[in-house]
Design a protein around this motif. Structure first.
Motif, PDB file in Angstrom:
ATOM      1  N   LEU A  81       0.852  -1.286  -0.009  1.00 56.36           N
ATOM      2  CA  LEU A  81      -0.115  -0.012   0.058  1.00 56.36           C
ATOM      3  C   LEU A  81       0.728   1.295  -0.028  1.00 56.36           C
ATOM      4  N   ALA A  82       1.961   1.245   0.844  1.00 55.77           N
ATOM      5  CA  ALA A  82       2.753   2.508   0.870  1.00 55.77           C
ATOM      6  C   ALA A  82       3.415   3.053  -0.466  1.00 55.77           C
ATOM      7  N   GLU A  83       3.676   1.756  -1.257  1.00 56.61           N
ATOM      8  CA  GLU A  83       4.176   1.993  -2.592  1.00 56.61           C
ATOM      9  C   GLU A  83       3.298   2.636  -3.615  1.00 56.61           C
ATOM     10  N   TRP A  84       2.133   2.380  -3.378  1.00 61.85           N
ATOM     11  CA  TRP A  84       0.906   2.770  -4.251  1.00 61.85           C
ATOM     12  C   TRP A  84       0.578   3.980  -3.537  1.00 61.85           C
ATOM     13  N   VAL A  85       0.623   4.462  -2.726  1.00 60.57           N
ATOM     14  CA  VAL A  85       0.221   5.741  -2.088  1.00 60.57           C
ATOM     15  C   VAL A  85       1.258   6.750  -2.705  1.00 60.57           C
ATOM     16  N   GLU A  86       2.719   6.420  -2.623  1.00 62.37           N
ATOM     17  CA  GLU A  86       3.636   7.076  -3.032  1.00 62.37           C
ATOM     18  C   GLU A  86       3.504   7.574  -4.640  1.00 62.37           C
ATOM     19  N   LYS A  87       3.039   6.569  -5.330  1.00 60.65           N
ATOM     20  CA  LYS A  87       2.997   6.558  -6.767  1.00 60.65           C
ATOM     21  C   LYS A  87       1.702   7.336  -7.117  1.00 60.65           C
ATOM     22  N   ILE A 131     -13.453   5.196  -7.346  1.00 60.98           N
ATOM     23  CA  ILE A 131     -12.995   4.111  -8.487  1.00 60.98           C
ATOM     24  C   ILE A 131     -12.050   3.111  -7.612  1.00 60.98           C
ATOM     25  N   GLU A 132     -11.315   3.631  -6.863  1.00 64.76           N
ATOM     26  CA  GLU A 132     -10.311   2.494  -6.137  1.00 64.76           C
ATOM     27  C   GLU A 132     -10.930   1.697  -5.442  1.00 64.76           C
ATOM     28  N   CYS A 133     -12.060   2.077  -4.465  1.00 72.80           N
ATOM     29  CA  CYS A 133     -12.772   1.183  -3.710  1.00 72.80           C
ATOM     30  C   CYS A 133     -13.687   0.383  -4.335  1.00 72.80           C
ATOM     31  N   ALA A 134     -14.277   0.760  -5.474  1.00 72.21           N
ATOM     32  CA  ALA A 134     -14.843  -0.031  -6.330  1.00 72.21           C
ATOM     33  C   ALA A 134     -14.096  -1.231  -6.919  1.00 72.21           C
ATOM     34  N   GLY A 135     -12.676  -1.214  -6.741  1.00 70.41           N
ATOM     35  CA  GLY A 135     -11.868  -2.258  -7.185  1.00 70.41           C
ATOM     36  C   GLY A 135     -11.480  -2.135  -8.890  1.00 70.41           C
ATOM     37  N   MET A 136     -11.798  -0.838  -9.286  1.00 70.08           N
ATOM     38  CA  MET A 136     -11.476  -0.552 -10.695  1.00 70.08           C
ATOM     39  C   MET A 136     -10.402   0.423 -10.776  1.00 70.08           C
ATOM     40  N   GLY A 137      -9.539   0.464  -9.939  1.00 67.13           N
ATOM     41  CA  GLY A 137      -8.409   1.070 -10.159  1.00 67.13           C
ATOM     42  C   GLY A 137      -7.102   0.228  -9.933  1.00 67.13           C
ATOM     43  N   SER A 138      -5.958   0.840  -9.420  1.00 69.89           N
ATOM     44  CA  SER A 138      -4.844   0.337  -9.247  1.00 69.89           C
ATOM     45  C   SER A 138      -4.372  -0.138  -8.042  1.00 69.89           C
ATOM     46  N   ILE A 139      -4.989  -0.037  -7.050  1.00 68.97           N
ATOM     47  CA  ILE A 139      -4.538  -0.334  -5.611  1.00 68.97           C
ATOM     48  C   ILE A 139      -4.369  -1.510  -5.667  1.00 68.97           C
ATOM     49  N   PRO A 140      -3.056  -2.070  -4.877  1.00 68.66           N
ATOM     50  CA  PRO A 140      -2.712  -3.443  -4.659  1.00 68.66           C
ATOM     51  C   PRO A 140      -3.702  -4.272  -3.958  1.00 68.66           C
ATOM     52  N   THR A 141      -4.254  -5.508  -4.255  1.00 70.91           N
ATOM     53  CA  THR A 141      -4.988  -6.391  -3.686  1.00 70.91           C
ATOM     54  C   THR A 141      -4.631  -7.774  -3.656  1.00 70.91           C
ATOM     55  N   ILE A 142      -5.046  -8.435  -2.314  1.00 69.29           N
ATOM     56  CA  ILE A 142      -4.771  -9.839  -2.338  1.00 69.29           C
ATOM     57  C   ILE A 142      -5.557 -10.558  -3.636  1.00 69.29           C
ATOM     58  N   SER A 143      -5.236 -11.992  -3.513  1.00 73.97           N
ATOM     59  CA  SER A 143      -6.160 -12.803  -4.538  1.00 73.97           C
ATOM     60  C   SER A 143      -7.619 -12.620  -4.375  1.00 73.97           C
ATOM     61  N   ASP A 144      -8.247 -12.861  -5.588  1.00 69.23           N
ATOM     62  CA  ASP A 144      -9.836 -12.912  -5.486  1.00 69.23           C
ATOM     63  C   ASP A 144     -10.450 -13.576  -4.383  1.00 69.23           C
ATOM     64  N   GLU A 145      -9.837 -15.024  -4.364  1.00 67.44           N
ATOM     65  CA  GLU A 145     -10.407 -16.052  -3.321  1.00 67.44           C
ATOM     66  C   GLU A 145     -10.032 -15.471  -1.822  1.00 67.44           C
ATOM     67  N   GLY A 146      -9.318 -14.651  -1.779  1.00 67.48           N
ATOM     68  CA  GLY A 146      -8.770 -14.297  -0.381  1.00 67.48           C
ATOM     69  C   GLY A 146      -9.826 -13.320   0.392  1.00 67.48           C
ATOM     70  N   GLY A 147      -9.447 -13.057   1.733  1.00 65.72           N
ATOM     71  CA  GLY A 147     -10.363 -12.121   2.668  1.00 65.72           C
ATOM     72  C   GLY A 147     -10.594 -12.719   3.896  1.00 65.72           C
ATOM     73  N   LEU A 148     -11.585 -12.245   4.440  1.00 60.57           N
ATOM     74  CA  LEU A 148     -11.949 -12.847   5.820  1.00 60.57           C
ATOM     75  C   LEU A 148     -12.968 -13.621   5.429  1.00 60.57           C
ATOM     76  N   TYR A 149     -12.969 -14.994   6.315  1.00 63.29           N
ATOM     77  CA  TYR A 149     -13.814 -15.978   6.382  1.00 63.29           C
ATOM     78  C   TYR A 149     -14.148 -16.583   7.980  1.00 63.29           C
ATOM     79  N   HIS A 150     -15.358 -16.757   8.108  1.00 64.93           N
ATOM     80  CA  HIS A 150     -15.534 -17.447   9.419  1.00 64.93           C
ATOM     81  C   HIS A 150     -14.971 -19.004   9.349  1.00 64.93           C
ATOM     82  N   VAL A 151     -14.645 -19.398  10.506  1.00 63.39           N
ATOM     83  CA  VAL A 151     -13.973 -20.939  10.295  1.00 63.39           C
ATOM     84  C   VAL A 151     -15.290 -22.037   9.731  1.00 63.39           C
ATOM     85  N   THR A 152     -16.345 -21.726   9.904  1.00 64.19           N
ATOM     86  CA  THR A 152     -17.311 -22.604   9.540  1.00 64.19           C
ATOM     87  C   THR A 152     -17.645 -22.246   8.004  1.00 64.19           C
TER      88      THR A 152
END
Length: 214
Positions: A81-87, A131-152
């Motif tokens: 994220l820091a690198e993206w902010v700088e750029k 645009i960035e928050c909608a996922g249509m920009g260049s902000i670095p993101t983790i993989s599409d299947e990643g994120g927060l999941y409950h154990v169950t």
């Protein structure tokens, strides 16, 4: 007329891709703690953090317009994220910041922008983050299947007992080892798990024991 000098400092030092992905407080919505980028126009600092404003409220500096926050995507990758902010962000904010001023209103220091800036440049800046928050920009993101999941949710349709050799006789110590393995494997898939993995494995063991004794 003197041109105001601006030099913003990026105070973002995350080392793990998943450092900004965490569960919200129990019982609160959304389940994932929202991620924000804060631009402190007066201090000329940029930070990133998670926060539930429904609980913490609005900090004074934001309330008085000295700083503004912009929501980031839930799958923002913290370590890049820091690198993206700088750029992408620094060139924009340093141009805007020449027009920012803090003034005393008789009770507090507040931020103030010229009317023409509010109607044009600030609007464009806000649109950039939308645009960035909608996922249509260049902000670095983790993989599409990643994120927060409950154990169950993460393990519910997975043959956990068979995969990890859980039986009615599996000890608590072994279940804890398996829990640690599952957590590590999830992180390798860019997944942060919430809920108690050990408790979930205990339930599996108990169900196997009940089936055996039926």
């Amino acid at each position: 007329m003197d041109v105001k000098e601006t030099k913003f400092e990026v105070k973002i030092n995350y080392e793990n891709p998943l450092d900004l992905i965490e569960p919200n407080y129990p019982g609160n919505f959304p389940e994932q703690m929202p991620i924000y980028l804060e631009i402190d126009w007066e201090r000329q600092e940029i930070t990133a953090f998670t926060r539930d404003y429904n609980i913490g409220g609005t900090p004074a500096r934001e309330w008085h317009g000295l700083a503004t926050v912009y929501e980031l995507p839930n799958n923002t990758r913290a370590d890049q994220l820091a690198e993206w902010v700088e750029k992408e962000v620094i060139p924009r904010v340093e141009k805007l910041a020449t027009k920012f001023e803090s003034v005393w209103n008789g009770s507090n220091w507040i931020g103030r922008w010229p009317d023409e800036i509010q109607e044009t440049d600030l609007y464009d800046f806000l649109h950039f983050f939308e645009i960035e928050c909608a996922g249509m920009g260049s902000i670095p993101t983790i993989s599409d299947e990643g994120g927060l999941y409950h154990v169950t949710d993460w393990l519910g349709n997975f043959p956990t007992a068979k995969e990890y050799g859980i039986t009615p006789d599996t000890t608590d110590a072994r279940l804890q080892e398996i829990a640690n393995i599952i957590e590590s494997e999830a992180k390798n898939d860019d997944v942060v798990l919430y809920g108690d993995i050990f408790d979930y494995l205990q339930q599996i063991r108990d169900e196997l024991s009940e089936e055996q004794n039926a």
